[in-house]
Design a protein around this motif. Structure first.
Motif, PDB file in Angstrom:
ATOM      1  N   UNK A  99     -16.087 -23.559 -58.634  1.00 21.72           N
ATOM      2  CA  UNK A  99     -14.712 -24.410 -58.866  1.00 21.72           C
ATOM      3  C   UNK A  99     -12.982 -23.055 -59.541  1.00 21.72           C
ATOM      4  N   UNK A 100     -13.326 -22.592 -59.958  1.00 15.12           N
ATOM      5  CA  UNK A 100     -12.624 -21.268 -60.193  1.00 15.12           C
ATOM      6  C   UNK A 100     -12.002 -20.059 -59.330  1.00 15.12           C
ATOM      7  N   UNK A 101     -13.679 -20.036 -58.910  1.00 13.02           N
ATOM      8  CA  UNK A 101     -13.490 -18.891 -57.720  1.00 13.02           C
ATOM      9  C   UNK A 101     -12.157 -19.600 -56.258  1.00 13.02           C
ATOM     10  N   UNK A 102     -13.446 -20.743 -56.064  1.00 10.21           N
ATOM     11  CA  UNK A 102     -12.367 -21.333 -54.477  1.00 10.21           C
ATOM     12  C   UNK A 102     -10.709 -21.957 -55.459  1.00 10.21           C
ATOM     13  N   UNK A 103     -10.456 -21.936 -56.511  1.00  6.26           N
ATOM     14  CA  UNK A 103      -9.461 -21.952 -56.717  1.00  6.26           C
ATOM     15  C   UNK A 103      -8.487 -20.655 -56.581  1.00  6.26           C
ATOM     16  N   UNK A 104      -9.211 -19.070 -57.016  1.00  3.45           N
ATOM     17  CA  UNK A 104      -8.931 -18.189 -56.574  1.00  3.45           C
ATOM     18  C   UNK A 104      -8.324 -17.875 -55.230  1.00  3.45           C
ATOM     19  N   UNK A 105      -9.197 -17.805 -54.792  1.00  2.00           N
ATOM     20  CA  UNK A 105      -9.770 -17.198 -53.577  1.00  2.00           C
ATOM     21  C   UNK A 105      -8.693 -18.878 -52.799  1.00  2.00           C
ATOM     22  N   UNK A 106      -8.449 -20.218 -53.063  1.00  2.00           N
ATOM     23  CA  UNK A 106      -7.747 -20.651 -51.703  1.00  2.00           C
ATOM     24  C   UNK A 106      -6.551 -20.378 -51.896  1.00  2.00           C
ATOM     25  N   UNK A 107      -5.977 -20.050 -53.388  1.00  2.00           N
ATOM     26  CA  UNK A 107      -4.750 -19.489 -53.388  1.00  2.00           C
ATOM     27  C   UNK A 107      -4.380 -19.038 -52.415  1.00  2.00           C
ATOM     28  N   UNK A 108      -4.799 -17.872 -51.614  1.00  2.00           N
ATOM     29  CA  UNK A 108      -4.679 -16.849 -50.815  1.00  2.00           C
ATOM     30  C   UNK A 108      -3.742 -17.428 -49.236  1.00  2.00           C
ATOM     31  N   UNK A 109      -4.152 -19.036 -49.368  1.00  2.00           N
ATOM     32  CA  UNK A 109      -3.556 -19.576 -48.168  1.00  2.00           C
ATOM     33  C   UNK A 109      -2.578 -19.198 -48.021  1.00  2.00           C
ATOM     34  N   UNK A 110      -1.772 -19.291 -48.981  1.00  7.05           N
ATOM     35  CA  UNK A 110      -0.291 -19.305 -48.347  1.00  7.05           C
ATOM     36  C   UNK A 110       0.692 -17.385 -47.495  1.00  7.05           C
ATOM     37  N   UNK A 111      -0.273 -16.441 -47.673  1.00 12.48           N
ATOM     38  CA  UNK A 111      -0.882 -14.868 -47.317  1.00 12.48           C
ATOM     39  C   UNK A 111      -0.535 -15.448 -46.466  1.00 12.48           C
ATOM     40  N   UNK A 112      -2.280 -16.133 -46.333  1.00  9.29           N
ATOM     41  CA  UNK A 112      -3.820 -15.970 -44.781  1.00  9.29           C
ATOM     42  C   UNK A 112      -2.405 -17.037 -44.072  1.00  9.29           C
ATOM     43  N   UNK A 113      -1.912 -18.007 -43.781  1.00  5.34           N
ATOM     44  CA  UNK A 113      -0.466 -18.590 -42.571  1.00  5.34           C
ATOM     45  C   UNK A 113       0.163 -17.717 -42.900  1.00  5.34           C
ATOM     46  N   UNK A 114       0.976 -17.023 -43.496  1.00  9.00           N
ATOM     47  CA  UNK A 114       2.180 -16.421 -42.959  1.00  9.00           C
ATOM     48  C   UNK A 114       1.507 -15.179 -41.438  1.00  9.00           C
ATOM     49  N   UNK A 115      -0.009 -14.378 -42.238  1.00  9.20           N
ATOM     50  CA  UNK A 115      -0.343 -13.697 -41.403  1.00  9.20           C
ATOM     51  C   UNK A 115      -0.882 -14.223 -39.728  1.00  9.20           C
ATOM     52  N   UNK A 116      -1.774 -15.510 -40.191  1.00  6.86           N
ATOM     53  CA  UNK A 116      -2.052 -15.583 -38.704  1.00  6.86           C
ATOM     54  C   UNK A 116      -0.424 -16.937 -37.506  1.00  6.86           C
ATOM     55  N   UNK A 117       0.327 -17.247 -38.477  1.00  3.76           N
ATOM     56  CA  UNK A 117       1.859 -17.509 -37.574  1.00  3.76           C
ATOM     57  C   UNK A 117       2.562 -16.146 -36.836  1.00  3.76           C
ATOM     58  N   UNK A 118       1.989 -15.054 -37.664  1.00  2.00           N
ATOM     59  CA  UNK A 118       2.858 -13.831 -37.066  1.00  2.00           C
ATOM     60  C   UNK A 118       2.309 -13.248 -36.098  1.00  2.00           C
TER      61      UNK A 118
END
Length: 190
Positions: free
Chosen positions: A99-118
């Motif tokens: 669960x800790x791995x998922x938490x850390x990995x999922x926390x990059x969501x804002x960055x990924x969303x910004x890149x995809x939006x761009x």
């Protein structure tokens, strides 16, 4: 003076709602990990959907009418990405990783969303140096919190599925933003 007080109450209410959302969402990784001992990932997805549907019906009990097909396709796509695919990937990822791995990995969501939006929208919002610095600081903090005292293990299948879920959530965010731009009226509020 009344106007200022109303704005401050709305801001306070928004902050409280955001904190409650963060608390609930943060608990989903641990609770899903526990539920996976008793249920399959698809069963958890179905139960989560039913709970969400019942909650929406309680909040907005009036009959929903259908919108024109152009609007409905965005609802369907958002539902597929944000409810079905994201949570299915998250549930399966938690079966194979911590669960800790998922938490850390999922926390990059804002960055990924910004890149995809761009990449996929016409607005082409710039990723400023402040966004990148803030993201790095946030990632360091999240990593320290999630991995404090826990052993760090790489679980390639689960970690890759968690990263895929992050990309799917980014796509869901873009589709949701498109839904908002269509100025969809909320029938239950009329």
């Amino acid at each position: 003076m009344k106007y200022t007080l109303q704005i401050n109450n709305n801001i306070l209410g928004g902050h409280i709602a955001a904190l409650v959302t963060i608390l609930i969402w943060g608990l989903t990784f641990v609770s899903t990990k526990i539920l996976l001992q008793y249920f399959m990932p698809v069963e958890i997805l179905f139960i989560r959907f039913i709970i969400g549907y019942l909650a929406l019906c309680a909040i907005c009990p009036k009959y929903f009418k259908f919108f024109p097909p152009k609007r409905e396709k965005f609802f369907a796509l958002a539902g597929f990405l944000g409810i079905c695919l994201y949570y299915l990937l998250e549930n399966i990822a938690l079966k194979y990783t911590l669960a800790s791995n998922c938490g850390v990995i999922m926390s990059v969501t804002p960055f990924v969303t910004a890149i995809l939006s761009r990449l996929f929208t016409k607005t082409k919002e710039k990723l400023t140096k402040y966004f990148i610095i803030g993201f790095i600081i946030a990632m360091i903090g999240i990593s320290l919190i999630c991995l404090n005292g826990a052993k760090f293990e790489l679980n390639p299948l689960g970690d890759i599925l968690a990263l895929c879920a992050t990309v799917v959530w980014g796509l869901y965010s873009i589709v949701s933003k498109k839904n908002c731009k269509l100025s969809l009226p909320l029938n239950c509020l009329h």
